[in-house]
Design an enzyme around this catalytic site. Structure first.
Site, PDB file in Angstrom:
ATOM      1  N   GLY A  12       0.839  -1.198   0.000  1.00 12.97           N
ATOM      2  CA  GLY A  12       0.000   0.000   0.000  1.00 12.97           C
ATOM      3  C   GLY A  12       0.875   1.249   0.000  1.00 12.97           C
ATOM      4  O   GLY A  12       2.094   1.173   0.186  1.00 12.97           O
ATOM      5  N   THR A  19       2.849  -0.523   8.447  1.00  4.82           N
ATOM      6  CA  THR A  19       3.686  -0.752   9.633  1.00  4.82           C
ATOM      7  C   THR A  19       2.827  -0.865  10.890  1.00  4.82           C
ATOM      8  O   THR A  19       3.024  -1.773  11.708  1.00  4.82           O
ATOM      9  CB  THR A  19       4.694   0.411   9.803  1.00  4.82           C
ATOM     10  OG1 THR A  19       5.429   0.533   8.581  1.00  4.82           O
ATOM     11  CG2 THR A  19       5.661   0.138  10.941  1.00  4.82           C
ATOM     12  N   SER A  86       5.876  -1.905  -2.161  1.00  2.00           N
ATOM     13  CA  SER A  86       5.821  -2.878  -3.272  1.00  2.00           C
ATOM     14  C   SER A  86       4.801  -2.470  -4.328  1.00  2.00           C
ATOM     15  O   SER A  86       3.771  -3.126  -4.486  1.00  2.00           O
ATOM     16  CB  SER A  86       5.571  -4.295  -2.761  1.00  2.00           C
ATOM     17  OG  SER A  86       4.603  -4.375  -1.741  1.00  2.00           O
TER      18      SER A  86
HETATM   19  P1  ADP Z   1       2.930   2.805   6.287  1.00  2.00           P
HETATM   20  O1  ADP Z   1       3.707   1.778   7.056  1.00  2.00           O
HETATM   21  O2  ADP Z   1       1.926   2.187   5.353  1.00  2.00           O
HETATM   22  O3  ADP Z   1       3.796   3.824   5.616  1.00  2.00           O
HETATM   23  P2  ADP Z   1       2.200   3.804   8.903  1.00  2.00           P
HETATM   24  O4  ADP Z   1       1.706   2.558   9.592  1.00  2.00           O
HETATM   25  O5  ADP Z   1       3.585   4.269   9.199  1.00  2.00           O
HETATM   26  O6  ADP Z   1       2.006   3.615   7.321  1.00  2.00           O
HETATM   27  O7  ADP Z   1       1.198   5.025   9.211  1.00  2.00           O
HETATM   28  C1  ADP Z   1      -0.206   4.876   9.163  1.00  2.00           C
HETATM   29  C2  ADP Z   1      -0.893   5.947  10.014  1.00  2.00           C
HETATM   30  O8  ADP Z   1      -2.313   5.806   9.896  1.00  2.00           O
HETATM   31  C3  ADP Z   1      -0.566   5.838  11.484  1.00  2.00           C
HETATM   32  O9  ADP Z   1      -0.392   7.140  11.990  1.00  2.00           O
HETATM   33  C4  ADP Z   1      -1.837   5.170  12.077  1.00  2.00           C
HETATM   34  O10 ADP Z   1      -2.052   5.511  13.417  1.00  2.00           O
HETATM   35  C5  ADP Z   1      -2.939   5.722  11.172  1.00  2.00           C
HETATM   36  N1  ADP Z   1      -4.140   4.865  11.079  1.00  2.00           N
HETATM   37  C6  ADP Z   1      -5.415   5.263  11.187  1.00  2.00           C
HETATM   38  N2  ADP Z   1      -6.292   4.243  11.045  1.00  2.00           N
HETATM   39  C7  ADP Z   1      -5.556   3.154  10.849  1.00  2.00           C
HETATM   40  C8  ADP Z   1      -5.889   1.778  10.626  1.00  2.00           C
HETATM   41  N3  ADP Z   1      -7.150   1.336  10.574  1.00  2.00           N
HETATM   42  N4  ADP Z   1      -4.866   0.927  10.436  1.00  2.00           N
HETATM   43  C9  ADP Z   1      -3.595   1.369  10.462  1.00  2.00           C
HETATM   44  N5  ADP Z   1      -3.212   2.636  10.658  1.00  2.00           N
HETATM   45  C10 ADP Z   1      -4.190   3.540  10.851  1.00  2.00           C
END
Ligand code: ADP
Length: 181
Positions: A12, A19, A86
């Site tokens: 994504g 993460t 990815s």
């Molecule tokens: P990625 O690893 O995809 O770059 P992160 O996990 O670092 O994204 O960041 C996602 C952000 O979205 C976090 O601040 C998290 O708290 C927020 N968030 C809100 N709702 C959700 C959800 N349902 N699942 C995961 N993260 C969420």
């Protein structure tokens, strides 16, 4: 504890929640005694795939190496959690075919939502032209066409997304969950 190995592949946009969800899934599986390893794209880029950039070729090489390690672990009964943008469908499908026990989790939130979150401040930099080839801004993202699991993090809570992943794994026969959770 003996159990079937599987690669859980989170894909994504940056900031979609890969993460965050994968950390929680990891904790929940460990608490149940499962053998779990995590390959996080950002971490892997500091050693296993250090020096690779963000061209299509380098991104594919990054994913191929992660897939190679994930395969080794999976065939030895480990639950492997991969969290990496990815962006290219073909390489994800190539890894899927190689590993076999593969569960693709599409962590889906609209670009506007990811950009508004801007967890690492990277979208701002990409919009300012300080970072080139940023996925979703000036580089492509090809969503999975048929993911086993989809988390809509713009409308789901973290707990709902995590439950979706765990229930999905259970349904696919990779884990069994406590009756009461
Ligand atoms: P990625 O690893 O995809 O770059 P992160 O996990 O670092 O994204 O960041 C996602 C952000 O979205 C976090 O601040 C998290 O708290 C927020 N968030 C809100 N709702 C959700 C959800 N349902 N699942 C995961 N993260 C969420």
């Amino acid at each position: 504890m003996e159990h079937k190995g599987v690669t859980i592949w989170f894909t994504g946009l940056s900031g979609a929640g890969k993460t965050t969800i994968s950390r929680e899934v990891e904790a929940r599986l460990r608490a149940q005694g499962y053998k779990v390893e995590v390959l996080d794209g950002d971490v892997v880029r500091t050693h296993l795939t250090k020096g690779l950039g963000y061209s299509k070729e380098d991104r594919d090489e990054n994913i191929r190496r992660i897939g190679f390690v994930a395969h080794l672990l999976t065939r030895n009964g480990v639950i492997v959690i991969v969290s990496a943008i990815s962006p290219y469908r073909a390489i994800r499908d190539e890894i899927r075919a190689k590993i076999g026990n593969f569960v693709e989790v599409y962590v889906n939130a609209p670009l506007e939502v990811c950009e508004a979150r801007d967890v690492k401040g990277l979208y701002k930099k990409a919009r300012a032209g300080e970072i080139k080839m940023f996925t979703g801004i000036d580089d492509p993202y090809e969503p999975p066409l048929n993911p086993e699991i989809e988390c809509r993090t713009d409308i789901e809570t973290l707990e709902e997304s995590v439950e979706k992943v765990l229930r999905g794994l259970e349904k696919l026969g990779y884990i069994s969950l406590p009756v009461v959770s």
